[in-house]
Design an enzyme around this catalytic site. Structure first.
Site, PDB file in Angstrom:
ATOM      1  CB  THR A 101      -1.243   0.070   1.619  1.00 16.40           C
ATOM      2  OG1 THR A 101      -0.217   0.243   2.381  1.00 16.40           O
ATOM      3  CG2 THR A 101      -1.670  -0.999   1.670  1.00 16.40           C
ATOM      4  CE  LYS A 130       9.462   3.868  -0.200  1.00 12.05           C
ATOM      5  NZ  LYS A 130       9.125   4.306  -1.186  1.00 12.05           N
ATOM      6  CD  GLU A 154      17.661  -6.379  -0.140  1.00  7.81           C
ATOM      7  OE1 GLU A 154      17.730  -6.771   0.260  1.00  7.81           O
ATOM      8  OE2 GLU A 154      18.140  -4.226  -0.474  1.00  7.81           O
ATOM      9  CD  GLU A 214       6.898   7.128  -2.266  1.00 12.03           C
ATOM     10  OE1 GLU A 214       5.728   6.187  -1.533  1.00 12.03           O
ATOM     11  OE2 GLU A 214       7.275   6.409  -3.155  1.00 12.03           O
ATOM     12  CG  ASP A 225      11.526   7.601  -1.416  1.00 16.00           C
ATOM     13  OD1 ASP A 225      10.418   7.454  -0.917  1.00 16.00           O
ATOM     14  OD2 ASP A 225      12.137   7.812  -1.969  1.00 16.00           O
ATOM     15  CE  LYS A 229      13.573   4.577  -1.728  1.00 14.30           C
ATOM     16  NZ  LYS A 229      13.568   5.571  -2.602  1.00 14.30           N
ATOM     17  N   GLY A 326      10.674   1.276  -9.887  1.00 21.47           N
ATOM     18  CA  GLY A 326       9.725   0.484 -11.223  1.00 21.47           C
ATOM     19  C   GLY A 326       9.398  -0.378 -10.425  1.00 21.47           C
TER      20      GLY A 326
HETATM   21  N1  LIG Z   1       6.720   2.676  -7.250  1.00 17.29           N
HETATM   22  C1  LIG Z   1       7.874   2.323  -7.083  1.00 17.29           C
HETATM   23  O1  LIG Z   1       8.671   1.782  -7.638  1.00 17.29           O
HETATM   24  C2  LIG Z   1       8.144   2.104  -5.294  1.00 17.29           C
HETATM   25  C3  LIG Z   1       7.338   1.998  -4.470  1.00 17.29           C
HETATM   26  N2  LIG Z   1       7.430   1.901  -3.294  1.00 17.29           N
HETATM   27  C4  LIG Z   1       6.403   2.127  -2.372  1.00 17.29           C
HETATM   28  O2  LIG Z   1       5.801   0.549  -2.478  1.00 17.29           O
HETATM   29  C5  LIG Z   1       4.883   0.946  -2.300  1.00 17.29           C
HETATM   30  C6  LIG Z   1       3.544   0.801  -3.004  1.00 17.29           C
HETATM   31  O3  LIG Z   1       4.303   1.999  -4.308  1.00 17.29           O
HETATM   32  P1  LIG Z   1       3.221   1.500  -5.474  1.00 17.29           P
HETATM   33  O4  LIG Z   1       2.650   0.409  -6.008  1.00 17.29           O
HETATM   34  O5  LIG Z   1       3.567   1.944  -6.788  1.00 17.29           O
HETATM   35  O6  LIG Z   1       1.932   2.591  -4.801  1.00 17.29           O
HETATM   36  P2  LIG Z   1       0.389   2.423  -6.334  1.00 17.29           P
HETATM   37  O7  LIG Z   1      -0.223   3.796  -5.377  1.00 17.29           O
HETATM   38  O8  LIG Z   1       0.750   2.615  -6.933  1.00 17.29           O
HETATM   39  O9  LIG Z   1       0.164   1.568  -4.797  1.00 17.29           O
HETATM   40  C7  LIG Z   1      -0.707   1.163  -3.526  1.00 17.29           C
HETATM   41  C8  LIG Z   1      -1.697   1.069  -3.656  1.00 17.29           C
HETATM   42  O10 LIG Z   1      -2.180   0.864  -2.379  1.00 17.29           O
HETATM   43  C9  LIG Z   1      -3.821   0.741  -2.520  1.00 17.29           C
HETATM   44  N3  LIG Z   1      -4.171   0.888  -0.974  1.00 17.29           N
HETATM   45  C10 LIG Z   1      -4.114   2.205  -0.364  1.00 17.29           C
HETATM   46  N4  LIG Z   1      -4.493   1.738   1.321  1.00 17.29           N
HETATM   47  C11 LIG Z   1      -4.665   1.078   1.537  1.00 17.29           C
HETATM   48  C12 LIG Z   1      -5.284  -0.228   1.650  1.00 17.29           C
HETATM   49  N5  LIG Z   1      -5.311   0.285   3.281  1.00 17.29           N
HETATM   50  N6  LIG Z   1      -5.437  -1.243   1.496  1.00 17.29           N
HETATM   51  C13 LIG Z   1      -5.536  -2.282   0.593  1.00 17.29           C
HETATM   52  N7  LIG Z   1      -5.259  -0.920  -0.296  1.00 17.29           N
HETATM   53  C14 LIG Z   1      -4.452  -0.196   0.217  1.00 17.29           C
HETATM   54  C15 LIG Z   1      -3.725   1.426  -3.185  1.00 17.29           C
HETATM   55  O11 LIG Z   1      -5.192   1.498  -3.176  1.00 17.29           O
HETATM   56  P3  LIG Z   1      -6.064   2.853  -4.334  1.00 17.29           P
HETATM   57  O12 LIG Z   1      -5.266   4.067  -5.231  1.00 17.29           O
HETATM   58  O13 LIG Z   1      -6.590   2.126  -5.704  1.00 17.29           O
HETATM   59  O14 LIG Z   1      -6.969   3.850  -2.914  1.00 17.29           O
HETATM   60  C16 LIG Z   1      -3.299   1.189  -4.394  1.00 17.29           C
HETATM   61  O15 LIG Z   1      -3.651   0.616  -5.053  1.00 17.29           O
HETATM   62  C17 LIG Z   1       4.958   2.021  -1.325  1.00 17.29           C
HETATM   63  O16 LIG Z   1       4.503   2.273   0.056  1.00 17.29           O
HETATM   64  C18 LIG Z   1       5.772   2.517  -1.864  1.00 17.29           C
HETATM   65  O17 LIG Z   1       6.193   3.595  -1.507  1.00 17.29           O
HETATM   66  C19 LIG Z   1       8.804   1.712  -3.179  1.00 17.29           C
HETATM   67  C20 LIG Z   1       9.854   0.781  -4.148  1.00 17.29           C
HETATM   68  C21 LIG Z   1       9.930   1.488  -5.211  1.00 17.29           C
HETATM   69  N1  LIG Z   2       8.985   7.256  -5.095  1.00 18.23           N
HETATM   70  C1  LIG Z   2      10.557   6.188  -4.800  1.00 18.23           C
HETATM   71  C2  LIG Z   2       9.843   4.984  -5.364  1.00 18.23           C
HETATM   72  C3  LIG Z   2      11.017   4.043  -4.846  1.00 18.23           C
HETATM   73  O1  LIG Z   2      11.409   3.810  -3.374  1.00 18.23           O
HETATM   74  C4  LIG Z   2      11.038   7.026  -5.419  1.00 18.23           C
HETATM   75  O2  LIG Z   2      11.702   7.740  -6.207  1.00 18.23           O
HETATM   76  O3  LIG Z   2      12.807   6.352  -5.404  1.00 18.23           O
END
Ligand SMILES: NC(=O)C1=CN([C@@H]2O[C@H](COP(=O)(O)OP(=O)(O)OC[C@H]3O[C@@H](n4cnc5c(N)ncnc54)[C@H](OP(=O)(O)O)[C@@H]3O)[C@@H](O)[C@H]2O)C=CC1
Ligand SMILES: N[C@@H](CC=O)C(=O)O
Length: 346
Positions: A101, A130, A154, A214, A225, A229, A326
């Site tokens: 999430t 994070k 990780e 984010e 962010d 980290k 990514g």
């Molecule tokens: N994208 C990246 O490159 C990276 C991301 N991260 C971390 O990974 C995590 C996910 O990132 P990312 O996939 O890009 O984010 P997204 O915003 O694409 O996806 C997050 C999802 O979580 C859902 N969500 C939010 N709250 C809840 C909840 N309480 N229960 C169930 N689902 C929930 C959202 O739902 P909806 O939008 O439908 O409300 C959304 O679909 C984040 O914490 C981010 O910081 C870490 C490293 C790299």
């Molecule tokens: N929003 C973050 C995603 C990975 O942690 C970034 O851009 O580095």
């Protein structure tokens, strides 16, 4: 025996991980004896599905691609819809909860509660979120150990680049007294694209479309962010309980294309640099933009690539360069934690 997985969140990373499980199914079974099945997905807007025997990953990805929702996931006997995140943790037969999430930089919630609930129910957690690692590392680690479950994170620093596992395992025995690097993919991508002539807003919009930013990009551009980290690195790699409020922070939101041009004219580049240094029994940390000369080791780290240098008393400086964000790269970070849980090495 099947390793049953429930996903909380089905955005960029959740779908990236699901795609990898689908594409690598045979390799995972043949090389690691890992038969992984997604039994549940719970997402706020997209909806929720659970089947104790496992869901079709092809169907999950297809319905979300077509409609943005899980509502059209094919009906079948035993399928349960509508479980929220906590019901998914408590009521499904998942062995491992994949918490992907959004990261809440102020409270770490609801992800901290997701971890606690999963540990109470005897389930492993893997996350790229994070918040829980930066804000509640010591208590969650202790709780996971007491409950004899595993906690992998990780992907919380530098996506699928092993910035945590590598120093903890392969640099063990060194005193790592200083760490510095570029730890945010979005801002590094933006600064690179602004050097190409894009405006700040255009560069941010591209980073969002590519899935790097984010959910609230303030976290990226204001340096929160990268701050999270650096706190995770202090706690996990240096074993020092650094707190978020102890880190000096400045983002890149004040930088304009004129600033980028002025730097270019003096053979320099702007980079958002995160630093961590042991000093007199304490650790000092900062995240701020710096104008670095073109011959600086970080000057050529472009786009969403990140880099980190660990300064070690025995092995000297060791630098790791790789993806900072990514879909597939972070999906891989989840996979490597899963493989290590399966190998009982996490
Ligand atoms: N994208 C990246 O490159 C990276 C991301 N991260 C971390 O990974 C995590 C996910 O990132 P990312 O996939 O890009 O984010 P997204 O915003 O694409 O996806 C997050 C999802 O979580 C859902 N969500 C939010 N709250 C809840 C909840 N309480 N229960 C169930 N689902 C929930 C959202 O739902 P909806 O939008 O439908 O409300 C959304 O679909 C984040 O914490 C981010 O910081 C870490 C490293 C790299
Ligand atoms: N929003 C973050 C995603 C990975 O942690 C970034 O851009 O580095």
């Amino acid at each position: 025996m099947k390793h049953r997985i429930a996903l909380l969140g089905f955005g960029v990373v959740g779908q990236g991980f699901a795609e990898i499980l689908k594409n690598k199914k045979q390799v995972l079974e043949e090389q690691f004896g890992l038969d992984a099945a997604i039994v549940a997905v719970s997402d706020v807007m997209k909806g929720s599905v659970y089947h104790p025997d496992g869901l079709s990953i092809e169907d999950l990805l297809a319905v979300v691609k077509e409609t943005g929702k899980l509502d059209d996931y094919p009906e079948q006997e035993g399928l349960i819809r509508g479980l929220n995140s906590f019901e998914t943790i408590k009521q499904t037969n998942a062995d491992t909860i994949v918490e992907v999430t959004f990261t809440d930089v102020k409270t770490g919630q609801p992800a901290i509660d997701h971890c606690q609930c999963a540990f109470e129910y005897g389930k492993n957690v893997i996350m790229s979120n994070k918040g829980p690692v930066a804000l509640a590392y010591a208590q969650l680690k202790e709780m996971a150990e007491k409950r004899n479950v595993r906690w992998g994170f990780e992907g919380s620093v530098m996506s699928g680049t092993p910035s945590l596992r590598m120093p903890v395992t392969s640099l063990a025995g060194n005193d790592i007294y200083e760490i510095q690097g570029i730890l945010n993919g979005t801002t590094n991508y933006m600064l690179t694209r602004m050097e190409d002539g894009l405006s700040y807003d255009e560069a941010l919009s591209e980073a969002q479309k590519l899935g790097y930013a984010e959910a609230d990009p303030t976290s990226d551009v204001e340096g929160y962010d990268a701050l999270y980290k650096i706190v995770i690195l202090a706690n996990v790699v240096m074993n020092y309980p650094l707190k978020v409020h102890e880190v000096e922070r400045m983002g890149i939101s004040h930088l304009t294309t004129e600033d980028i041009e002025l730097a270019r004219q003096s053979n320099r580049k702007w980079k958002l640099i995160a630093k961590l240094k042991k000093e007199n029994g304490s650790v000092v940390a900062s995240v701020k933009p710096e104008m670095i000369p073109l011959d600086h080791p970080l000057a050529n780290i472009s786009d969403a690539t990140n880099a980190i240098t660990y300064h070690c008393d025995l092995s000297g400086p060791v630098t790791l360069i790789g993806a900072g964000a990514g879909k597939t790269e972070t999906g891989f970070a989840i996979l490597i934690d899963l493989i290590n849980i399966h190998r009982k090495q996490l």
